[in-house]
Scaffold this active site. Structure first.
Site, short mmCIF file in Angstrom:
data_model
loop_
_atom_site.label_atom_id
_atom_site.label_comp_id
_atom_site.label_asym_id
_atom_site.label_seq_id
_atom_site.Cartn_x
_atom_site.Cartn_y
_atom_site.Cartn_z
N GLU A 276 0.83 -1.22 0.00
CA GLU A 276 0.00 0.00 0.00
C GLU A 276 0.86 1.27 0.00
OE1 GLU A 276 -3.04 -0.13 3.14
OE2 GLU A 276 -4.50 -0.59 1.59
N HIS A 297 9.40 -26.22 -1.46
CA HIS A 297 8.91 -27.28 -2.35
C HIS A 297 7.87 -26.75 -3.33
CE1 HIS A 297 10.99 -30.24 0.20
NE2 HIS A 297 10.72 -29.34 1.14
N LYS A 411 -12.94 1.04 -3.44
CA LYS A 411 -14.03 1.27 -2.47
C LYS A 411 -15.16 2.07 -3.14
CE LYS A 411 -11.41 1.30 1.88
NZ LYS A 411 -10.80 2.17 2.90
O1 PA5 Z 1 -3.16 1.43 5.87
C1 PA5 Z 1 -4.30 1.82 5.64
O2 PA5 Z 1 -4.62 3.02 5.71
C2 PA5 Z 1 -5.39 0.84 5.30
O3 PA5 Z 1 -4.89 -0.45 5.15
C3 PA5 Z 1 -6.45 0.82 6.39
O4 PA5 Z 1 -5.87 0.45 7.59
C4 PA5 Z 1 -7.59 -0.13 6.05
O5 PA5 Z 1 -8.12 0.16 4.79
C5 PA5 Z 1 -8.70 -0.06 7.10
O6 PA5 Z 1 -9.17 1.25 7.18
P1 PA5 Z 1 -10.22 1.68 8.28
O7 PA5 Z 1 -9.60 1.52 9.62
O8 PA5 Z 1 -10.54 3.13 8.00
O9 PA5 Z 1 -11.41 0.78 8.11
#
Ligand code: PA5
Length: 420
Positions: A276, A297, A411
C-alpha cells in the site's frame, strides 16, 4: 538485536556501489529522520512516545484489565492496518490471556458464521477498529456482532461489551456517545498500516496478554537507530537503498523468507505495509512471502530457476527461545534418516536455511534481517524498522508512502455497486 546483513547480495550489488548510492541520496535520509511537514498528518508514529508513551500504555493496560474481567474472548473487528499488527504479534507469540477472534476482515458468510460459532459458550467483548468508519468489512461485521451481543446479553450489557477505536469526531465516535460504548481514540496523525505502536493495536495486544511495554521499548530502541544513525551504518537506510538499486535494475518482486512459521502473520503485515505504501503511480516492488521450509517445495523452485526478477530478504532468528528445541532420537526402523540421529530440529532447520540462502545467493540478491529473539521487544523493533525503511524506500522511489489511492478507487466502485 536487529541488523541487516547484505554480504550475500554483494555478487549483485557491490559494497562500494551501495555506499555510492547511499551517499548520493543522503539528503533523503536526513529529511526523513527529521520528519516532513508535508506528511505531518501521517507521521505521528515516528516518535514512539507520542502514541505509546507511559500515559497511553498505562491507560491501555487498565482498560485491558477491565475487559478481561468480563471476557475470555476478544473480537478484533478490523481490516488491513486495523488488524494486521496485533494479529502478527498474537500469532507469533501466542500470549496466554484472552482468546482473540478476528472479524471485520471478510465478507464471506461462511467465515462470519464460523466467527459466530467461535463465540458460543464464551464471554465476549468486541472492538470495532475503523479509522473513518466507512470500510465495508469492519462496518458490516460490527453491525452483525453488535446485534449478536444485544440478542445474547440485552442492550445494556451489550453496551458494556462494546469497544470502538475510531477517529475523534467520526460517525463511530458519535455512535459510541449515543449508545454508551467505550471509545478509544485512533491516533489522529497515523495512517492505518503505521499504527502498530498505537492504541489501535496496543489494546488488543494488552487484552491478549502480550507485553506492550516491551513492544514499545523495542520500537523506541529502533527509533534511536533509524532516526539517529547516518550513512550506510543505518540498517534501515541500507535496506531502502538496496531495494531501490534493485528496482532500478529491473527487480520487481521481493520475497520475505522465513524458516519459522510463526512469522506468517508478520509477513502479511509486511506485505500490506510495502504494497500500500509503494505500489502506486505504476511503480513499486511487489512484496510477497516465502514460508520455509514448506514453500521450498513450491516457490523455491521458481526462486532458484525462474525469471530472475525477484530478490529475497530472509528473517534469520538467531537465538532459540522457549519451545525452540526438539531432539530427534534414534529408531530401530531402517528408515534411511540415520544421519539425523540425535540432532535438534532447531539445528536441522538452520541447516536448511543456510543451504537455501547459499543456493539462492548464487542466482539472486539475498539480504538477511538478523533478529536476536522472537519476543515482544523484537517485534516492536521490526515494526519500527520496517515502517521507517518503507518510508525511506518510498521516498527514494518517488511515491507518497502514506496514501493508498488505489484502495480508495475500489471502495468507490464497490459502494456504488451496493447502492451506498
Ligand atoms: O493502511 C491503511 O490506511 C489501510 O490499510 C487501512 O488500515 C484499512 O483500509 C482499514 O481502514 P479503516 O480503519 O478506515 O477501516
Amino acid at each position: 538485536m536487529l541488523d541487516l546483513n547484505t554480504t550475500y547480495a554483494e555478487k549483485f550489488v557491490a559494497k562500494d556501489e551501495l555506499e555510492a548510492y547511499a551517499a548520493a541520496h543522503a539528503a533523503v535520509l536526513e529529511r526523513c529522520q527529521a520528519g516532513e511537514e508535508r506528511y505531518a498528518d501521517s507521521q505521528g508514529w515516528l516518535d514512539v512516545d507520542e502514541w505509546a508513551g507511559e500515559e497511553i500504555l498505562s491507560r491501555t493496560e487498565r482498560l485491558a484489565e477491565k475487559i478481561r474481567a468480563i471476557a475470555d474472548t476478544f473480537v478484533i473487528i478490523g481490516v488491513g492496518g486495523s488488524n494486521n499488527s496485533a494479529r502478527a504479534v498474537i500469532k507469533a507469540l501466542a500470549p496466554k490471556s484472552a482468546r482473540i477472534v478476528y472479524a471485520g476482515n471478510t465478507l464471506s458468510a461462511y467465515e462470519l458464521n464460523r466467527v459466530i460459532g467461535e463465540l458460543e459458550g464464551h464471554d465476549v467483548v468486541i472492538d470495532c477498529i475503523a479509522k473513518n468508519f466507512e470500510t465495508l468489512e469492519p462496518g458490516s461485521s460490527f453491525r452483525l456482532l453488535r446485534q449478536y451481543l444485544v440478542d445474547r446479553y440485552g442492550v445494556e450489557e451489550a453496551a458494556r461489551r462494546i469497544v470502538c477505536t475510531g477517529t475523534i469526531g467520526s460517525p463511530l465516535d458519535d455512535l459510541c456517545q449515543a449508545e454508551g460504548y467505550t471509545f478509544v481514540p485512533f491516533a489522529t496523525n497515523v495512517g492505518g498500516r503505521y499504527t502498530a505502536l498505537t492504541e489501535v493495536h496496543l489494546l488488543p495486544l494488552a487484552v491478549a496478554g502480550a507485553d506492550i511495554r516491551a513492544l514499545a521499548a523495542g520500537a523506541k530502541e529502533m527509533q534511536g537507530i533509524c532516526r539517529g544513525v547516518t550513512g550506510v551504518s543505518n540498517s534501515a537506510w541500507r535496506y531502502a537503498c538496496m531495494r531501490n538499486i534493485l528496482w532500478d535494475r529491473g527487480y520487481r518482486v521481493e520475497l520475505l523468507g522465513f524458516f519459522e512459521p510463526r512469522f506468517r502473520w508478520f509477513s502479511k503485515w509486511w506485505e500490506q505495509l510495502f504494497a500500500e505504501s509503494e505500489g502506486k503511480d505504476g511503480r513499486g516492488i511487489f512484496p510477497s512471502s516465502l514460508e520455509c521450509s514448506e514453500e521450498m517445495h513450491s516457490l523455491g523452485q521458481y526462486a532458484q530457476d525462474g525469471t530472475h526478477q525477484l530478490f529475497e530478504t530472509f528473517i534469520d532468528l538467531l537465538n532459540p527461545g522457549e519451545g525452540d528445541s526438539l531432539v530427534l532420537g534414534g529408531t530401530d526402523v531402517a528408515d534411511a534418516f540415520d544421519y539425523l540421529d540425535g540432532k535438534d530440529f532447531w539445528d536441522i532447520n538452520k541447516a536448511s536455511f543456510a543451504a537455501t540462502r547459499a543456493a539462492h545467493a548464487e542466482v539472486l540478491p539475498v539480504m538477511t534481517l538478523e533478529l536476536g529473539q522472537l519476543d515482544a521487544e523484537h517485534m516492536g523493533m521490526m515494526f519500527y524498522w520496517f515502517a521507517f525503511a518503507c518510508y525511506l524506500s518510498g521516498e527514494l522511489l518517488g511515491v507518497n508512502p502514506f496514501d493508498q489511492p488505489g484502495v480508495e478507487a475500489y471502495k468507490r466502485l464497490m459502494f456504488k455497486a451496493l447502492g451506498k
